[in-house]
Motif scaffolding. Structure first.
Motif, PDB file in Angstrom:
ATOM      1  N   PHE A   1      37.471  33.791 -39.738  1.00 33.77           N
ATOM      2  CA  PHE A   1      36.164  34.424 -39.595  1.00 33.77           C
ATOM      3  C   PHE A   1      36.015  35.327 -40.799  1.00 33.77           C
TER       4      PHE A   1
ATOM      5  N   GLN B   1      30.658  38.047 -40.599  1.00 40.06           N
ATOM      6  CA  GLN B   1      30.283  37.045 -39.602  1.00 40.06           C
ATOM      7  C   GLN B   1      30.393  37.607 -38.179  1.00 40.06           C
ATOM      8  N   THR B   2      31.482  38.281 -37.901  1.00 37.32           N
ATOM      9  CA  THR B   2      31.666  38.790 -36.536  1.00 37.32           C
ATOM     10  C   THR B   2      30.821  40.036 -36.292  1.00 37.32           C
TER      11      THR B   2
ATOM     12  N   PRO C   1      33.461  45.356 -34.091  1.00 38.32           N
ATOM     13  CA  PRO C   1      33.937  43.980 -34.098  1.00 38.32           C
ATOM     14  C   PRO C   1      35.201  43.883 -33.240  1.00 38.32           C
TER      15      PRO C   1
ATOM     16  N   THR D   1      31.960  42.417 -30.714  1.00 36.61           N
ATOM     17  CA  THR D   1      31.582  41.032 -30.996  1.00 36.61           C
ATOM     18  C   THR D   1      32.715  40.382 -31.762  1.00 36.61           C
ATOM     19  N   PHE D   2      32.987  39.119 -31.403  1.00 36.74           N
ATOM     20  CA  PHE D   2      34.119  38.460 -32.045  1.00 36.74           C
ATOM     21  C   PHE D   2      34.007  36.959 -31.838  1.00 36.74           C
ATOM     22  N   HIS D   3      34.839  36.240 -32.561  1.00 41.41           N
ATOM     23  CA  HIS D   3      34.768  34.780 -32.455  1.00 41.41           C
ATOM     24  C   HIS D   3      35.674  34.249 -31.357  1.00 41.41           C
TER      25      HIS D   3
ATOM     26  N   ASN E   1      30.840  30.121 -32.944  1.00 38.01           N
ATOM     27  CA  ASN E   1      30.099  31.019 -32.075  1.00 38.01           C
ATOM     28  C   ASN E   1      30.660  32.425 -32.186  1.00 38.01           C
ATOM     29  N   ILE E   2      29.755  33.396 -32.110  1.00 36.91           N
ATOM     30  CA  ILE E   2      30.219  34.778 -31.985  1.00 36.91           C
ATOM     31  C   ILE E   2      29.814  35.255 -30.594  1.00 36.91           C
TER      32      ILE E   2
ATOM     33  N   GLN F   1      27.360  30.577 -35.930  1.00 35.89           N
ATOM     34  CA  GLN F   1      27.164  31.586 -36.962  1.00 35.89           C
ATOM     35  C   GLN F   1      27.911  31.175 -38.223  1.00 35.89           C
TER      36      GLN F   1
END
Ligand code: ATP
Ligand code: ATP
Ligand code: MG
Ligand code: MG
Lengths: 238, 287, 370, 359, 254
Positions: C119, C123-124, C228, C250-252, C337-338, C362
């Protein structure tokens, strides 16, 4: 502790790989006074340090009051009654005068400090000062007082008069003689000034290159000019 | 005004936490003259023991703390006997080599046995609830750390400056050969002092865990901080260490509040300034 | 049927040992589930330890792996500068590098032979901007560790949040060596923001930050905490304790992600690492990285051909334990996806990251802007 | 002898120990003038040995040249550290500041179009020397522990500055994207690292020769004197500060050379090159090898890094324990460092030959 | 004035202890002076003040007509004001030969040179050999100082001072620890000194003092209590009480 006898048998000792003392044997009766003479670098200091257990021993016995202490660590020797005033004084530099003395007290109460202050009034004045701040002579006094406070039965003095004013030298020598003849201590003295050494001791021992080359009474040595000349007399100067 | 008070409280708490962790090191470094870089490793061992005791044996906080101190001292005894005894009086750099080696070993071993995760030491309710000071709430454990720090400082100062043991210890460090010749059992003196220092490390590790969390890299992560704090205080001086911890804690805390981006500049610039003014540290023992 | 060697560089000891162990767990899990050979070519993995960011050492290790151990693929790499030191070697060595973690956008531009399955911080982080606005947060103070990833996070969040109409009232960068965060908390309080956006490296610093957040009463004061997912990585949650409840990240990837692929993965990886509680995001990066490498081996039939290998995985799509992912053919970075997650307690009273919202597919906005 | 005497029997073996006797030591009354010559010969042999071992490394480990180049770069740092620690007695845990100065200077210059390797090394050395001047001027104000702390503070500040100035240094992502031109226009710094290694080896040998002259000069002896007792040196009428500062500058140039070599060969400069960790590692290597001989710095670096590399390859997860054990073992077996061990063995062999057979 | 060296109103105290009270002293070229006094009288402190190791609270030090009070220790040495240390300060890991060589090179301003080797200059090694020979140190010239007997270390202290070719030489108990058999070496070394050199010697060995000094100054509690010829010293009641006691030899001299 009352004075005790000291007997050394075939002692060899040195530093690391260097042997300095070889086959040294002698004995001192309780309460006697022995002077050790010899030129520079002949092993006088090494002898006293070896008795105290501060050098490397290669062989031999050290009998204190008849019991062998050669295998003991130096603190055990000290607790058995050996006491050393080293040539380099070895003041605890970061301790105050009083703390230096306390370190030498062994198990005696702090009130015993008075003895030291009586012996050297100068120390009482400086007793809150740190060891490194003392003058040379004051350090010498402190070193001597510190060891005597421990009441050793055999006292080893390595040039205890170095750096002391003549008036104090006299008093001190007199005090040493008193301690010995009072039966409190046996004293071994290393001293450069032959006069003082001979005045002090009953018997004398001369070291040369780590060996004993002569033993006898002070009178014998005093009467033999040649001997003095040979071993300790004024060396030829190039 | 309230902010100032608040910062002051934080600074004081942080300073005391530093103090309680570092004071054992001040003892080893200043009095025993052993640059014991493994100090943090012992604090860490204590942390692991405490956390283990809580998790696996269900011990309470006090019991875990006690176990940690005893356990750490127990671990330190053979290390003293077989390793540290060899480096008393050695050149400082030799000591650095040995104690870094010990640190590496401890890190490797704890990593192996306990895994690389963070370990926590749960506080009892009495220490985890915030205490209201009127203008703001302070975590109970912060007050506990302050109290512990003060008690330790006083006790240690008395032991070192006022008792015969303290004098013997200082004499031994100053000149071991001569102390020995005066009948001081230097080896025992060293062993006891070392055990005390390690006990303090353990206490600091556990009590300070809320500030410096226990994990396998603890020993190296905070090594610099410990070294700096102890030296700025003047190694071997209890009041000096206390002063250094409070001053550096205050500088660190206010620096981070006023200019967080330059927090480290603040801290180390202050260290340089202090050392230039006090070349022996605040209250270093004169040589 | 030759043996194909894969060299993995990661922090297997030192302060980041946990992340390195996760690399290993991901790799081993993949090999346990998908076999140790591809098209009859035995796959052999060689691990090399790089405890902390150290480009010189990184290069030395990569060179040794290439020249001496004759690996056909390089993988792993936790820190950006370490990746940067390897990229100049790749073309000459005819070796692709599959990055399992190092999360700076710029690495991808250094060499066409790099593929990344992890990631980027941008992005995250980016989705958080919208989320904050949705939750009624208007004013935010950012507090990040003062190093590359932290600054990336700060920039990305600020951009996304301001684009969504919010206002960043203050930006604080904290030195990595900060131990006591209470003065920072005081600053956050003084800023009168609705929420704090934070980024710190996982481990003791995060723990200190979250603790201070709770202890100084910011949580009770209603100041929200956005970050994140690095901050609430699963292996740190037990240490963070109940104080972590309610943190929004938020994270992958979350270990709790609910899918059959993830169940299989978690089971295998837990076995490899020796306990589910140590599992964290680098494992999934490694797992998917191995998937990419397997595909490369398949495409080249065990021959060393870096370009062909990389071309083969461009645009490749599959279902990862984290959800659907693909390799962007242009940037060679993973599209994924996140998820928005909240720290919650499961039935056994254990803390976990509960996924509550998904931002599908994402790309890396950091690269898009370059 | 009295074999019955118990203490005699229990004492350390009286005959087998290698030791010399006082009497055997009587030196010739006049000072022979051969010493200077013999030490020159010894140094020449030492330099030849280093070059030979370096060349052997090239043939024996052709696949590890990047690692070996790194060893050389760190060896230069250890050498420079030996100058201040071993010869001047200034303990420092911040020497990577000088290394990093060289590395960043070379990297930045290269990025700005100066790509000739020799020039870059000179730039690195100059930057290191300048950093040495500043660092020395600050550090030499204090003594002992305080000095150590100053060095730590300096390296931390430098680290922080390098991190902050990310526009120039790349911050924590590292300074990348520069490539030096081929050496003498033909030998490129490539994947196999032959150029980098041989270039590094040549630098090392050159620097070592220069340093041997430096430490054998009156200046070197003055530094040794200062290390032992600065008060004595002052009483001889010599200033201490400028001498030490001079050594710091020389040391900085050497460390800067190492940094430049690292930058050239890796083409990346990371924050680790101005870190406390690197400084501490270099110090550990130096002490491991032995202080104050220059050889020790080399031995220590090679042994430490070689050992670390080997055990971390064998077990990437728990090798730290092994390295720790190595350090402990060295302190127990050879407290003066591995270099000293060699000397002691030699002395023991000689001593055993000459001191045996007491009369 | 023709005084080579002069001290005016020198004062210093440590805490409450005054160790130097308004001390005045002058020495001419070639003078041989002994400074004696009880332990802790402030003799070593006097040397420290004069040579600049510590700063006086008041007073001036004048060398060759120039006020050097403001100069540091190093500059004073370079101007010819040289001392020895009561407690030896030597480099324990270096040999006597290296000590003296370094000193000679320093004196010639060559000690900080990076170019050139330490050994090998025949003129320097010849001088070194001469100095070591005078003091009987050739035998141990190449042994580390830590391994030679204390008395020999004392002689080396003097050797270093001589190698500096001082104008004014301050000897702090040069004979302490040197056996009486070796003191002639010191005397001889002192006897070979250039006649223009002024020497101040602190010593508790009265034999040496009386043989050496042409003038004696007695310091007690930081104050000069007596100044005069050796023959007069022992006769002085104050000096006797404070310092000499019943010193036998002194009586003989008196
Ligand atoms: N630490 C040491 N290591 C090696 N040799 C030493 C050491 N200390 C002393 N020696 C050597 O041992 C011999 C005896 O020294 P010692 O100090 O016992 O002499 P001394 O008779 O006390 O001399 P002085 O009258 O000068 O005090 C000397 O030749 C000296 O060089
Ligand atoms: N730094 C210091 N701090 C405190 N007191 C000091 C300091 N230095 C010296 N003194 C004290 O000043 C006095 C004079 O010391 P000094 O060394 O000058 O004596 P001295 O005359 O040389 O004596 P000696 O003949 O014993 O060497 C001593 O009592 C000493 O304790
Ligand atoms: Mg002697
Ligand atoms: Mg004096």
């Amino acid at each position: 502790m009352p004075a005790e006898s000291l007997e050394v048998r075939r002692l060899s000792a040195g530093y690391g790989p260097t042997v300095v003392l070889e086959d040294v044997s002698f004995s001192v009766p309780a309460g006697a006074r022995l002077s050790i003479l010899g030129r520079n670098g002949m092993g006088k200091t090494t002898l006293l340090s070896s008795l105290m257990g501060l050098t490397r021993r290669y062989g031999g016995e050290i009998l204190l009051g008849g019991r062998d202490v050669a295998g003991l660590k130096s603190c055990d020797r000290a607790l058995r009654g050996l006491g050393l005033v080293p040539q380099t004084r070895d003041i605890f530099r970061s301790l105050t005068v009083e703390e230096n003395l306390i370190a030498g007290l062994k198990d005696r109460p702090r009130s015993a400090l008075e003895e030291a202050y009586e012996m050297f009034p100068r120390l009482r004045e400086r007793r809150r000062n740190l060891g490194w701040q003392l003058s040379g002579g004051e350090q010498q006094m402190l070193s001597t007082a510190r060891t005597i406070l421990g009441r050793p039965s055999v006292l080893l003095l390595d040039e205890p008069l170095e750096g002391l004013a003549p008036v104090i030298c006299e008093e001190l020598m007199a005090a040493f003689v008193r301690l010995a003849s009072g039966g409190e201590m046996t004293i071994l003295l290393v001293e450069q000034r032959i006069e003082s050494a001979l005045d002090f001791a009953d018997s004398v021992l001369i070291l040369e290159r780590g060996r004993i080359v002569w033993q006898g009474t002070s009178e014998a040595l005093r009467s033999d000019e040649r001997l003095v000349e040979q071993y300790i007399g004024v060396g030829t100067v190039h | 005004m309230q902010t100032v008070f608040s910062i002051a409280i934080d600074a004081f708490a942080y300073g005391m936490a530093l103090f309680i962790i570092c004071i054992g090191l001040s003892l080893t470094m200043g009095l025993m003259r052993v640059v014991n870089l493994a100090h943090g490793a012992f604090a860490m061992i204590a942390g692991y023991i405490a956390s283990y005791a809580q998790r696996e044996l269900g011990a309470g906080y006090a019991a875990a703390l006690l176990l940690a101190i005893l356990g750490t001292v127990a671990v330190s005894i053979p290390l003293e006997r077989f390793l540290y005894r060899r480096i008393y009086g050695s050149p400082q750099l030799t000591q650095v080599l040995m104690t870094i080696g010990i640190t590496f070993c401890v890190i490797g071993i704890t990593n192996f046995f306990f895994g690389p995760t963070l370990k926590t030491i749960a506080l009892p309710a009495s220490l985890s609830t915030p205490v209201d000071l009127g203008f703001r709430a302070v975590a109970g454990h912060r007050l506990f750390v302050m109290a512990c720090g003060l008690v330790v400082a006083a006790g240690l100062w008395f032991l070192i400056e006022r008792t015969a043991f303290g004098i013997r210890l200082r004499a031994t460090v100053d000149n071991a050969g001569m102390a020995d010749a005066l009948g001081v059992r230097t080896q025992a003196v060293y062993a006891v002092s070392f055990a005390i220092a390690m006990g303090l490390a353990a206490l600091g590790g556990v009590v300070g865990a809320e500030f410096l969390p226990i994990e396998p890299y603890y020993a190296l992560r905070y090594m610099v901080t410990f070294l700096v704090v102890v030296s700025v205080g003047g190694a071997g001086s209890i009041p000096g260490a206390l002063l250094a911890c409070l001053v550096l804690g205050a500088i660190d805390t206010t620096g981070r509040y006023l200019m967080p981006d330059f927090g480290n500049f603040f801290f180390y610039a202050a260290v340089i300034a202090i050392v230039c003014v006090f070349p022996r540290g605040f209250l270093g023992r004169a040589q | 049927a030759d043996t194909v060697k894969v060299g993995i560089i990661g922090p297997f000891s030192g302060p980041f040992a946990l992340q390195g162990k996760n690399f290993q767990a991901g790799v081993e899990a993949y090999m346990a589930l998908n076999g140790k050979s591809v098209k009859g070519h035995e796959v052999e993995v060689i691990y090399r330890d790089l405890p902390a960011a150290n480009p010189q050492q990184s290069r030395a290790l990569a060179q040794e792996l290439i020249v001496k151990d004759k690996v056909q693929y390089l993988g792993g790499v936790y820190f950006t500068p370490d990746a940067m030191a390897i990229t100049p070697l790749l073309a000459q060595a005819n070796t692709p590098l599959v990055i399992f973690n190092a999360a700076t956008s710029a690495i991808m531009t250094q060499s066409p032979l790099v593929v990344r399955t992890s990631f980027t911080t941008a992005q995250t982080t980016t989705p958080l901007g919208k989320i904050a606005i949705e939750r009624g947060i208007r004013k935010v103070i950012t507090a990040v560790s003062d190093y590359g990833p932290g600054i990336d996070a700060e920039v990305a969040f600020k951009k996304a949040f301001e684009a969504a109409g919010g206002q960043v009232v203050e930006s604080v960068r904290m030195p990595l060596s900060t131990n006591d965060f209470s003065p920072i908390m005081q600053r956050i309080r003084d800023s009168k923001a609705d929420a704090v956006f934070a980024f710190l490296p996982s481990g003791p610093t995060t723990l200190g930050f979250v603790k201070a957040y709770n202890e100084t009463g910011l949580k009770q004061a209603g100041i929200k905490f956005l970050a994140p997912g690095d901050l609430t990585q699963e292996s740190d949650l037990p240490a963070l304790g109940d104080g972590a409840l309610g943190l929004l990240t938020t994270f992958h990837y979350a270990v709790s992600h609910d899918s059959p692929e993830n169940k299989r993965f978690v089971e295998a990886a837990s076995k490899a690492i020796g306990g589910a509680e140590q599992l964290s995001f680098p494992a999934v990066g490694a797992y998917d990285g191995m998937h990419v490498i397997y595909k490369m081996i398949e495409a080249t039939d065990g021959k060393q051909d870096a370009k062909k290998a990389v071309d083969a995985v461009k645009g490749m799509a599959w279902t990862s334990p984290r959800g659907p992912v693909s390799i962007d053919p242009e940037t060679r970075h993973v599209t994924e996806n996140i998820y928005l997650r909240e720290v919650a307690k499961d039935a056994n009273g254990r803390l976990y990251n509960k996924e509550i919202q998904t931002f599908p597919n994402q790309k890396d906005p950091g690269l898009a802007t370059q | 002898m009295q074999p019955s005497s118990p203490s005699f029997a229990s004492s350390p073996a009286a005959s087998s120990e290698g030791r010399s006797r006082v009497r055997g030591h009587a030196a010739s009354p006049r000072l022979a003038g051969t010493r200077a010559g013999s030490s020159l010969v010894r140094d020449a042999a030492g330099v030849a040995a280093i070059a030979a071992i370096g060349a052997a490394g090239y043939w024996l480990f052709p696949d590890n040249l990047a690692l070996l180049t790194r060893v050389i770069a760190v060896a230069l740092l250890a050498l420079s550290l030996d100058l201040v620690v071993g010869y001047c007695g200034v303990a420092t845990l911040g020497h990577a500041t000088l290394f990093g100065a060289g590395a960043y200077a070379a990297g930045m210059a290269c990025l700005r179009g100066v790509t000739e390797p020799m020039t870059l090394v000179l730039i690195g050395a100059a930057a290191g020397a300048a950093a040495g001047l500043v660092m020395g001027a600050v550090m030499l104000r204090a003594h002992g522990l305080a000095q150590l702390v100053l060095s730590i503070a300096i390296v931390q500040l430098a680290h922080e500055a390098a991190n902050k100035a990310s526009a120039f240094t790349g911050g924590s992502d590292g300074l990348a994207g520069f490539s030096p031109s081929p050496l003498f226009g033909t030998f490129a710094f490539d994947l196999w690292g032959r150029t980098a290694y041989l270039f590094g080896l040549a630098l090392l040998v050159g620097v070592f020769v220069v340093l041997k002259f430096v430490v054998a000069s009156p200046f070197g002896m003055l530094c040794r004197g200062i290390k032992e007792d600065p008060v004595r040196i002052r009483a001889m009428g010599a200033f201490v500060f400028p001498v030490l500062l001079k050594m710091f500058v020389i040391s900085g140039a050497v460390a800067g050379t190492g940094g430049a070599l690292a930058a050239l060969s890796t083409q990346v400069v990371g924050l680790d090159s101005v870190s406390f960790e690197l400084s501490a590692n270099a110090l550990v290597m130096l002490v491991l090898g032995g202080l104050g001989s220059l050889y020790g710095a080399l031995v220590g670096t090679v042994v430490f890094m070689g050992f670390e590399h080997t055990v971390s390859a064998v077990n990437p997860f728990h090798w730290m324990t092994m390295v720790g054990a190595l350090l402990i073992a060295v302190v127990l077996v050879a407290p003066g460092g591995l270099g000293g061990l060699a000397g002691r063995l030699r002395a023991a062999v000689r001593g055993a030959g000459g001191g045996r057979g007491r009369p | 004035m023709s005084d080579l060296f002069r001290v005016e109103g020198l004062s210093k105290s440590f805490g409450g202890l005054a160790v130097s009270r308004n001390v005045d002293l002058a020495m001419g070229a070639g003078e041989r002076l002994a400074l004696i006094g009880p332990n802790g009288a402030g003799k070593t402190t006097f040397v420290n003040l004069v040579t600049g190791q510590i700063r006086p609270s008041a007073g001036r030090v004048i060398l060759g007509g120039e006020d050097v009070t403001g100069l540091g220790a190093v500059r004073r040495v370079r101007k010819g004001l040289v001392r020895t240390f009561q407690v030896t300060r030597l480099f324990s890991d270096m040999t006597p030969e290296e000590h003296v060589t370094l000193t000679v090179l320093r004196r010639e301003g060559r000690a900080a040179r990076i170019l050139g080797r330490f050994r090998g200059d025949p003129a320097v090694s010849g001088e070194v050999e001469g100095i070591l020979g005078t003091l009987g140190l050739l035998e141990v010239a190449r042994r580390k100082v830590r391994e030679i007997a204390y008395g020999q270390q004392r002689l080396l202290e003097i050797a270093i001072a001589l190698a500096l070719r001082p104008k004014v030489l301050l000897l702090d108990e040069p004979a302490a620890g040197v056996p009486s058999s070796e003191t002639p070496r010191i005397e001889q070394a002192l006897g070979h000194l250039p006649p223009s050199l002024a020497v101040l010697m602190i010593e508790h060995d009265m034999d040496l003092v009386f043989r050496f000094a042409k003038r004696v100054v007695v310091l007690a509690a930081g104050e000069i209590i007596f100044e005069g010829l050796p023959a007069q010293v022992a006769a002085n009641e104050k000096v006797r009480e404070a310092y000499l006691g019943n010193y036998a030899h002194a009586r003989r001299v008196a």
